[in-house]
Motif scaffolding. Structure first.
Motif, PDB file in Angstrom:
ATOM      1  N   ARG A   1      -5.562   2.487   5.784  1.00  0.00           N
ATOM      2  CA  ARG A   1      -4.292   2.703   5.967  1.00  0.00           C
ATOM      3  C   ARG A   1      -3.751   3.003   4.614  1.00  0.00           C
ATOM      4  O   ARG A   1      -2.736   4.152   4.702  1.00  0.00           O
ATOM      5  N   THR A   2      -4.306   2.726   3.344  1.00  0.00           N
ATOM      6  CA  THR A   2      -4.010   3.410   2.261  1.00  0.00           C
ATOM      7  C   THR A   2      -4.137   4.998   2.266  1.00  0.00           C
ATOM      8  O   THR A   2      -3.367   5.737   1.479  1.00  0.00           O
TER       9      THR A   2
ATOM     10  N   THR B   1      -9.599  -2.220   6.484  1.00  0.00           N
ATOM     11  CA  THR B   1      -8.290  -1.760   7.266  1.00  0.00           C
ATOM     12  C   THR B   1      -7.193  -1.446   6.282  1.00  0.00           C
ATOM     13  O   THR B   1      -6.564  -0.424   6.460  1.00  0.00           O
ATOM     14  N   GLU B   2      -7.253  -2.219   5.069  1.00  0.00           N
ATOM     15  CA  GLU B   2      -6.220  -1.752   4.028  1.00  0.00           C
ATOM     16  C   GLU B   2      -6.568  -0.405   3.375  1.00  0.00           C
ATOM     17  O   GLU B   2      -5.646   0.379   3.259  1.00  0.00           O
ATOM     18  N   HIS B   3      -7.869  -0.199   3.316  1.00  0.00           N
ATOM     19  CA  HIS B   3      -8.196   1.239   2.555  1.00  0.00           C
ATOM     20  C   HIS B   3      -8.066   2.237   3.445  1.00  0.00           C
ATOM     21  O   HIS B   3      -7.562   3.196   3.011  1.00  0.00           O
TER      22      HIS B   3
ATOM     23  N   VAL C   1     -10.489  -7.170   6.398  1.00  0.00           N
ATOM     24  CA  VAL C   1      -9.264  -6.815   5.812  1.00  0.00           C
ATOM     25  C   VAL C   1      -9.233  -5.499   4.737  1.00  0.00           C
ATOM     26  O   VAL C   1      -8.424  -4.850   4.718  1.00  0.00           O
ATOM     27  N   ALA C   2     -10.333  -5.717   4.020  1.00  0.00           N
ATOM     28  CA  ALA C   2     -10.357  -4.646   2.990  1.00  0.00           C
ATOM     29  C   ALA C   2     -10.632  -3.341   3.493  1.00  0.00           C
ATOM     30  O   ALA C   2     -10.006  -2.299   3.080  1.00  0.00           O
TER      31      ALA C   2
END
Length: 277
Positions: free
Chosen positions: A205-206, A201-203, A198-199
């Motif tokens: 995308r960010t 993937t979010e990074h 999760v961490a």
């Protein structure tokens, strides 16, 4: 100069080629313990490989972001790695507690949500549970702020002790709304909902990255491996690297490239920095 190794898989070779072609669009994700830092008997004595910070300082300015994703508190990972106030690391981020905490080298600040109340409850009950289980000798509790971990590496039979504690620790965690994250002779009780996948993937995308690399060594890195696989399915090239060990083989079986522990990871980082610089 360290040679740049060739990944064993076609997907890995494609991911490496994408990184070399457009490095400013790439995120490089790295575990800490066992990947940037050798595994040691006492986790409080863990320190980054002596060449890790210079390698990252040379590499980070060439890519979109370097993210160290760890189960440790972000401030502990920063302290044990020596990342603070190092020129060249402005593009480095530490995602602590599996992404629940964030430290940015550019600001030196940590952002984090409130702690989960279940961690304090588990912490209070753990000593008695370990005593009832007969696991006191050589087993110890690591305080991690937003999590708590039970290590069996110093036990007379580390693997047997580890296996015997799986069920009682899972029951304890469940009663307080936590989960158990197994690792290399360690069982960590922590809040659900966040993992390294999760961490990462979010990074990605960010940052708007169009290429992703991830290196890890332990079971807690499998969600990050799965995240890279999912990103590749969606069209984002990726490279999976295993910091090889004899204690955990699952990552080596799924990796595009296996290197020889933290020494091999650092050599790879140096080779990438030399190629891109």
């Amino acid at each position: 100069m360290d040679p740049l190794p060739t990944p064993q898989t076609q997907q890995g070779r494609h991911g490496l080629a994408a990184l070399l072609a457009q490095p400013r669009t790439a995120v490089i994700g790295l575990d800490f313990d066992g990947t940037l830092a050798p595994i040691v008997a006492d986790p409080e004595q863990a320190r980054a490989h002596p060449d890790a910070v210079p390698a990252l300082a040379a590499l980070a300015p060439e890519v979109a972001s370097v993210a160290v994703i760890t189960g440790r508190p972000a401030d502990v990972a920063v302290r044990y790695s020596g990342f603070g106030d190092v020129p060249g690391l402005e593009h480095l981020t530490v995602l602590g507690h599996y992404g629940a905490e964030r430290w940015d080298a550019a600001t030196g600040e940590i952002t984090a949500p409130a702690p989960h109340p279940g961690v304090a409850a588990v912490r209070a009950e753990l000593p008695a549970l370990l005593e009832r289980a007969g696991a006191g000798q050589g087993t110890w509790i690591e305080e991690k702020g937003r999590a708590v971990a039970v290590h069996t590496r110093r036990a007379t039979d580390p693997q047997a002790t580890f296996e015997s504690l799986r069920a009682p620790l899972a029951d304890l965690a469940a009663r307080h709304g936590l989960i158990v994250e197994p690792g290399r002779l360690v069982l960590e009780l922590r809040p659900p909902g966040m993992d390294k996948g999760v961490a990462l993937t979010e990074h990605v995308r960010t940052t708007g990255a169009r290429c992703v690399v991830y290196a890890g060594d332990d079971l807690g890195d499998l969600p990050a491996f799965a995240a890279v696989d999912e990103l590749r399915t969606d069209g984002t090239p990726g490279l999976l690297i295993c910091s090889g060990s004899t204690e955990v083989t699952e990552l080596a079986e799924r990796a595009d490239l296996v290197v020889d522990g933290p020494e091999g990871v650092v050599a790879l980082l140096r080779a990438l920095a030399a190629q891109l610089g």
